[in-house]
Write a protein that holds these residues in place. Structure first.
Motif, short mmCIF file in Angstrom:
data_model
loop_
_atom_site.label_atom_id
_atom_site.label_comp_id
_atom_site.label_asym_id
_atom_site.label_seq_id
_atom_site.Cartn_x
_atom_site.Cartn_y
_atom_site.Cartn_z
N GLU A 88 1.18 -1.33 -0.27
CA GLU A 88 -0.21 0.29 -0.09
C GLU A 88 1.00 1.14 -0.14
OE1 GLU A 88 -2.03 1.17 3.84
OE2 GLU A 88 -1.30 -1.07 4.13
N SER A 89 0.12 1.64 -0.42
CA SER A 89 1.03 3.37 -0.04
C SER A 89 -0.05 4.63 0.53
CB SER A 89 1.12 3.78 -1.97
OG SER A 89 1.38 5.41 -1.53
N GLU A 90 0.68 5.83 1.22
CA GLU A 90 0.29 6.78 1.76
C GLU A 90 0.00 7.86 0.71
OE1 GLU A 90 2.58 7.12 5.50
OE2 GLU A 90 3.66 8.51 4.35
N ARG A 94 -4.90 6.14 1.48
CA ARG A 94 -4.69 4.90 1.30
C ARG A 94 -4.73 4.56 0.05
NH1 ARG A 94 -6.48 0.27 2.00
NH2 ARG A 94 -4.71 -0.96 3.12
N HIS A 95 -4.00 3.12 -0.76
CA HIS A 95 -3.64 3.20 -2.00
C HIS A 95 -3.54 1.78 -1.49
CE1 HIS A 95 -5.84 6.81 -3.84
NE2 HIS A 95 -5.05 7.58 -3.82
N LYS A 104 5.17 -0.70 2.98
CA LYS A 104 4.51 0.71 2.46
C LYS A 104 5.14 1.38 2.26
CE LYS A 104 1.32 3.63 5.10
NZ LYS A 104 0.45 4.19 6.77
N ARG A 106 5.53 5.25 2.12
CA ARG A 106 6.28 6.85 2.79
C ARG A 106 5.73 7.67 1.88
NH1 ARG A 106 4.35 4.25 7.59
NH2 ARG A 106 4.76 1.91 7.86
#
Length: 208
Positions: A88-90, A94-95, A104, A106
């Protein structure tokens, strides 16, 4: 043949030209069937994480990418493409990513220049990995990014660099690999790593 996935994000043809410089055929394609049939696949990209995942899904590329990985063929993510390999990515909320490497993405935080743009030296953490064959500690590559990967397992980091935090520059988990920098813009060192990836794909390689 190496397939370079065209999903509308970034100058993909520069990656294909990088492979051409080392005598390797790399075809830019938006056809999932061509991706499934390729000896190896490159997922490049510049732009926003959420838009990239939307475009891949819209083109039917998610199943094609997962099939390539399941069948054990090499997959290389470059820049945004490397970030998409993670869970996921911030970035702008959130995706969910491809979740091929747990972790993740960041955003850099601090009182320093963002994006990280320019040449930085590599620290090789896994010198036995074939992607860094012929690459040395202190070799410079070219970065442009505002987000960085934070893997759950630090053992996936093949090489990193310092930009106020330790930034994974090359990651690898089985046949899934990523480069946060742009190898096609990183002079002879970057071309060497593209050639190394082509070797992993079993492609005939000429002289750079």
């Amino acid at each position: 043949m190496i397939a370079v996935i065209d999903y509308g994000m970034g100058n993909l043809h520069s990656v294909a030209k990088g492979f051409a410089k080392v005598g390797v055929e790399a075809r830019v394609t938006s056809d999932p069937r061509a991706v499934v049939e390729a000896d190896g696949v490159v997922l490049p990209g510049v732009g926003a994480f959420g838009d990239a995942m939307f475009n891949l899904r819209h083109l039917g590329m998610l199943d094609a990418i997962r099939r390539v990985v399941k069948e054990g063929r090499p997959l290389l993510g470059i820049c945004l493409g490397m970030q998409l390999l993670f869970s996921e990515s911030e970035e702008h909320g959130r995706h969910v990513g491809l979740h091929l490497i747990p972790g993740k993405v960041r955003r850099f935080q601090g009182d320093f220049k963002i994006p990280h743009m320019g040449w930085n030296d590599l620290t090789i953490r896994r010198p036995d990995h074939p992607l860094v064959d012929g690459v040395k500690n202190g070799d410079f590559v070219y970065f442009v990014h505002s987000y960085y990967a934070d893997p759950q397992d630090p053992g996936v980091v093949v090489a990193d660099t310092d930009y106020h935090v330790r930034v994974p520059a090359i990651v690898a988990k089985d046949h899934v690999m990523g480069m946060q920098f742009h190898p096609e813009k990183s002079s002879d060192i970057g071309l060497r790593m593209l050639r190394n990836f082509a070797d992993l794909c079993g492609e005939r390689v000429g002289q750079a």
